[in-house]
Motif scaffolding. Structure first.
Motif, PDB file in Angstrom:
ATOM      1  N   ASP A  54     -25.269 -59.286  41.958  1.00 12.88           N
ATOM      2  CA  ASP A  54     -25.128 -59.889  40.698  1.00 12.88           C
ATOM      3  C   ASP A  54     -26.539 -60.386  39.946  1.00 12.88           C
ATOM      4  O   ASP A  54     -27.585 -60.376  40.518  1.00 12.88           O
ATOM      5  N   VAL A  55     -26.583 -60.299  38.396  1.00 11.76           N
ATOM      6  CA  VAL A  55     -27.638 -60.658  37.712  1.00 11.76           C
ATOM      7  C   VAL A  55     -27.366 -61.719  36.820  1.00 11.76           C
ATOM      8  O   VAL A  55     -26.136 -61.751  36.277  1.00 11.76           O
ATOM      9  N   LEU A  56     -28.278 -62.977  37.139  1.00  7.17           N
ATOM     10  CA  LEU A  56     -27.788 -64.028  36.483  1.00  7.17           C
ATOM     11  C   LEU A  56     -28.963 -64.465  35.543  1.00  7.17           C
ATOM     12  O   LEU A  56     -30.207 -64.153  35.580  1.00  7.17           O
ATOM     13  N   VAL A  57     -28.311 -65.579  34.451  1.00  8.63           N
ATOM     14  CA  VAL A  57     -29.552 -66.233  33.659  1.00  8.63           C
ATOM     15  C   VAL A  57     -28.802 -67.888  34.012  1.00  8.63           C
ATOM     16  O   VAL A  57     -27.943 -68.010  34.009  1.00  8.63           O
ATOM     17  N   VAL A  58     -30.067 -68.488  34.307  1.00  2.00           N
ATOM     18  CA  VAL A  58     -29.694 -69.918  34.896  1.00  2.00           C
ATOM     19  C   VAL A  58     -30.418 -70.921  33.925  1.00  2.00           C
ATOM     20  O   VAL A  58     -31.425 -70.652  33.607  1.00  2.00           O
ATOM     21  N   ASN A  59     -29.751 -71.724  33.300  1.00  2.51           N
ATOM     22  CA  ASN A  59     -30.238 -72.875  32.488  1.00  2.51           C
ATOM     23  C   ASN A  59     -30.622 -72.108  31.110  1.00  2.51           C
ATOM     24  O   ASN A  59     -31.686 -72.723  30.725  1.00  2.51           O
ATOM     25  N   GLY A  60     -30.398 -71.080  30.700  1.00  2.00           N
ATOM     26  CA  GLY A  60     -30.799 -70.416  29.657  1.00  2.00           C
ATOM     27  C   GLY A  60     -32.313 -69.932  29.659  1.00  2.00           C
ATOM     28  O   GLY A  60     -32.908 -69.778  28.808  1.00  2.00           O
ATOM     29  N   ASP A  85     -32.160 -79.490  38.135  1.00  2.00           N
ATOM     30  CA  ASP A  85     -30.831 -79.542  37.834  1.00  2.00           C
ATOM     31  C   ASP A  85     -30.273 -78.333  37.451  1.00  2.00           C
ATOM     32  O   ASP A  85     -30.890 -77.637  36.736  1.00  2.00           O
ATOM     33  N   VAL A  86     -28.905 -77.988  37.663  1.00  2.00           N
ATOM     34  CA  VAL A  86     -28.315 -76.832  37.126  1.00  2.00           C
ATOM     35  C   VAL A  86     -27.218 -77.072  36.032  1.00  2.00           C
ATOM     36  O   VAL A  86     -26.180 -77.960  36.662  1.00  2.00           O
ATOM     37  N   HIS A  87     -27.318 -76.563  34.829  1.00  2.00           N
ATOM     38  CA  HIS A  87     -26.190 -77.311  33.996  1.00  2.00           C
ATOM     39  C   HIS A  87     -25.643 -76.062  33.320  1.00  2.00           C
ATOM     40  O   HIS A  87     -24.508 -75.791  32.654  1.00  2.00           O
ATOM     41  N   ASP A  88     -26.209 -74.637  33.560  1.00  2.00           N
ATOM     42  CA  ASP A  88     -25.503 -73.490  33.078  1.00  2.00           C
ATOM     43  C   ASP A  88     -25.983 -72.178  34.094  1.00  2.00           C
ATOM     44  O   ASP A  88     -27.190 -72.155  34.188  1.00  2.00           O
ATOM     45  N   VAL A  89     -24.853 -71.467  34.407  1.00  2.00           N
ATOM     46  CA  VAL A  89     -25.107 -69.974  34.856  1.00  2.00           C
ATOM     47  C   VAL A  89     -24.304 -69.123  34.511  1.00  2.00           C
ATOM     48  O   VAL A  89     -23.151 -69.347  34.063  1.00  2.00           O
ATOM     49  N   GLU A  90     -25.101 -68.087  33.732  1.00  2.00           N
ATOM     50  CA  GLU A  90     -24.267 -66.853  33.376  1.00  2.00           C
ATOM     51  C   GLU A  90     -24.451 -65.689  34.074  1.00  2.00           C
ATOM     52  O   GLU A  90     -25.672 -65.218  34.389  1.00  2.00           O
ATOM     53  N   ARG A  91     -23.163 -65.252  34.685  1.00  2.00           N
ATOM     54  CA  ARG A  91     -23.537 -63.772  35.183  1.00  2.00           C
ATOM     55  C   ARG A  91     -23.447 -62.699  34.311  1.00  2.00           C
ATOM     56  O   ARG A  91     -22.241 -62.492  33.576  1.00  2.00           O
ATOM     57  N   LEU A  92     -24.302 -61.823  34.156  1.00  2.00           N
ATOM     58  CA  LEU A  92     -24.463 -60.798  33.166  1.00  2.00           C
ATOM     59  C   LEU A  92     -23.410 -59.681  33.575  1.00  2.00           C
ATOM     60  O   LEU A  92     -23.518 -59.168  34.845  1.00  2.00           O
ATOM     61  N   THR A  93     -22.756 -59.063  32.734  1.00  2.00           N
ATOM     62  CA  THR A  93     -21.922 -58.138  32.889  1.00  2.00           C
ATOM     63  C   THR A  93     -22.623 -56.785  33.228  1.00  2.00           C
ATOM     64  O   THR A  93     -23.401 -56.351  32.482  1.00  2.00           O
ATOM     65  N   GLN A  94     -22.358 -56.072  34.328  1.00  2.00           N
ATOM     66  CA  GLN A  94     -22.692 -54.737  34.534  1.00  2.00           C
ATOM     67  C   GLN A  94     -21.648 -53.751  34.603  1.00  2.00           C
ATOM     68  O   GLN A  94     -21.951 -52.535  34.541  1.00  2.00           O
TER      69      GLN A  94
END
Length: 226
Positions: free
Chosen positions: A29-35, A103-112
């Protein structure tokens, strides 16, 4: 990202959607964490039960994230009544982050998952197609980058993935969203379906169209599969 000490945890009221997102992360997977500006590759995922009766934790899931020379660990810990999530710095190019826990408040899994991508001969990266170029029968990266002067071609994504890696700019900024079948409001004939790309596609709720069957001209409601 706000730093905390290693023993700190996220609020007991952690968003269930965030918990579910972390639970669904897979290797590759490819992620963006906390923007954050970094785009992370998930290189390993480990799930481990904690059997020690003196330990309040029930289990933990750790995702190893890589971006350039930086390696972080995204950890989700399950307690009987709550979850906590934290981001551990394992290796970094920025000495000010060394050894910290965030701290982790947001995780986005990028669509592939897109049906078509563009690639160039001898390359190892695929891009999302530029829709405007595709409308004229041309193959160009949606990000506007790639190799200057290179000749691109459109191929099915399943012929290059996972051998090729996705362009981080395309994955992060194009945000493809599946468009369910759009029908004419007047005669109910199917007009189109497919994928919308772009940072603002989530705000799209209608398409202006002219129906080739009944000559209806107006706006049809659309449903996006987020």
């Amino acid at each position: 990202m706000g730093a905390t000490d290693a023993a700190a945890t996220v609020d007991a009221g952690m968003d269930p959607a965030l918990v579910e997102t972390i639970q669904r992360i897979e290797e590759g997977d490819v992620l963006v964490v906390n923007g954050d500006s970094r785009t992370w590759d998930v290189t390993d995922v480990v799930d481990r039960s904690i059997e020690d009766p003196s330990d309040a934790r029930e289990s933990k899931r750790v995702c190893r994230l890589s971006c350039g020379a930086s390696v972080f660990g995204l950890e989700l810990v399950a307690y009987p009544d709550r979850y906590t999530a934290s981001l551990h710095v394992l290796a970094t190019e920025d000495w000010t982050e060394d050894g910290q826990v965030f701290d982790v408040h947001d995780v986005e899994r990028l669509t592939q998952q897109v049906p078509w991508v563009v690639v160039t001969g001898g390359g190892d990266t695929y891009h999302f197609p530029d829709p405007q170029a595709a409308a004229f029968g041309e193959a160009q990266p949606a990000c506007g980058g790639g190799n200057p002067g290179a000749s691109y071609r459109v191929v099915r994504s399943n012929t290059v993935r996972p051998t090729y890696s996705g362009c981080k700019d395309c994955l992060r900024h194009e945000k493809p969203v599946a468009l369910e079948s759009v029908t004419c409001p007047s005669c109910s004939k199917s007009i189109c379906h497919g994928i919308l790309q772009g940072a603002a596609v989530g705000a799209v709720d209608g398409l202006s169209l002219t129906c080739p069957h009944c000559d209806f001209e107006g706006v049809a409601d659309v449903v996006l599969d987020h």
